[in-house]
Design a protein around this motif. Sequence first.
Motif, mmCIF file in Angstrom:
data_model
loop_
_atom_site.group_PDB
_atom_site.id
_atom_site.type_symbol
_atom_site.label_atom_id
_atom_site.label_comp_id
_atom_site.label_asym_id
_atom_site.label_seq_id
_atom_site.Cartn_x
_atom_site.Cartn_y
_atom_site.Cartn_z
ATOM 1 N N LEU A 188 16.604 0.069 15.890
ATOM 2 C CA LEU A 188 17.739 0.782 15.294
ATOM 3 C C LEU A 188 19.092 0.228 15.734
ATOM 4 O O LEU A 188 20.138 0.598 15.189
ATOM 5 N N GLN A 189 19.059 -0.652 16.723
ATOM 6 C CA GLN A 189 20.280 -1.150 17.355
ATOM 7 C C GLN A 189 21.249 -1.813 16.359
ATOM 8 O O GLN A 189 22.439 -1.517 16.388
ATOM 9 N N THR A 190 20.730 -2.629 15.461
ATOM 10 C CA THR A 190 21.599 -3.340 14.511
ATOM 11 C C THR A 190 22.335 -2.353 13.601
ATOM 12 O O THR A 190 23.556 -2.452 13.433
ATOM 13 N N VAL A 226 9.288 9.742 17.323
ATOM 14 C CA VAL A 226 10.447 9.158 17.997
ATOM 15 C C VAL A 226 11.303 8.398 16.977
ATOM 16 O O VAL A 226 12.528 8.510 16.957
ATOM 17 N N GLN A 227 10.624 7.663 16.094
ATOM 18 C CA GLN A 227 11.337 6.878 15.082
ATOM 19 C C GLN A 227 12.161 7.784 14.159
ATOM 20 O O GLN A 227 13.329 7.529 13.912
ATOM 21 N N GLY A 276 13.328 12.449 2.867
ATOM 22 C CA GLY A 276 13.306 13.847 3.254
ATOM 23 C C GLY A 276 11.965 14.286 3.810
ATOM 24 O O GLY A 276 11.677 15.475 3.930
ATOM 25 N N LEU A 277 11.156 13.310 4.176
ATOM 26 C CA LEU A 277 9.837 13.630 4.738
ATOM 27 C C LEU A 277 9.792 13.508 6.262
ATOM 28 O O LEU A 277 8.887 14.003 6.913
ATOM 29 N N GLY A 278 10.804 12.829 6.806
ATOM 30 C CA GLY A 278 10.805 12.540 8.241
ATOM 31 C C GLY A 278 10.529 13.741 9.125
ATOM 32 O O GLY A 278 9.582 13.745 9.921
#
Length: 170
Positions: free
Chosen positions: A40-42, A71-72, A137-139
């Motif tokens: 996710l850093q970029t 976590v993601q 919207g599933l996360g």
Amino acid sequence: SRLVNLIEDVIRISHMDEGVEIPREDIDLMAVVKEVIETLQTAAQKRGISIRISGDHCHIQGVRSMIYEIVQNLCDNAVKYNVENGSVDVAVKRSGKRTLLKVKDTGIGIPAERQRRIFQPFYRVDKSHSRATGGTGLGLAIVKHVAQIHKAELELNSEEKSGTSVVLTF
Ligand code: ATP
Ligand code: MG
């Protein structure tokens, strides 16, 4: 690519519903956090968002791919629904027999009356903002489901225009 994303999520959820016995693995939660943040850093740097990781190498029992998914999703949301030059704090801590994962952001927050619904599949607070940031919207529906499977407690605290924190207790 959003459609492929959506289909993969749906397949994942339907697998979880089959109620099959899940093999338990020993998972280093901090290692998963570091792995996720790397990806996710970029995206974060592009908007001046800083990500801090703190805590210890706590081990939990579970399904690694599912824990990675939790976590993601939480960290992705913390970056995606943040503001320019905002920050994200991810902490892994042990508290007695429990292990806590905390993901806190300085983002747009979620209005109180929407907070219950964001865990429903396909629910998104701001359709226009959400469209711009992509996603299905599933996360959080997956997060909630996976938390239940792992008998983990899920707690959300959020204030509009101020930020959101999610605490998961294993
Ligand atoms: P996906 O995760 O499937 O890519 P998504 O991020 O829109 O898409 P969820 O993770 O389920 O889906 O989140 C649902 C909605 O809840 C989001 O669209 C957003 O409106 C709101 N939301 C989730 N996390 C946060 C957060 N940290 N800050 C503000 N709003 C959030
Ligand atoms: Mg999400």
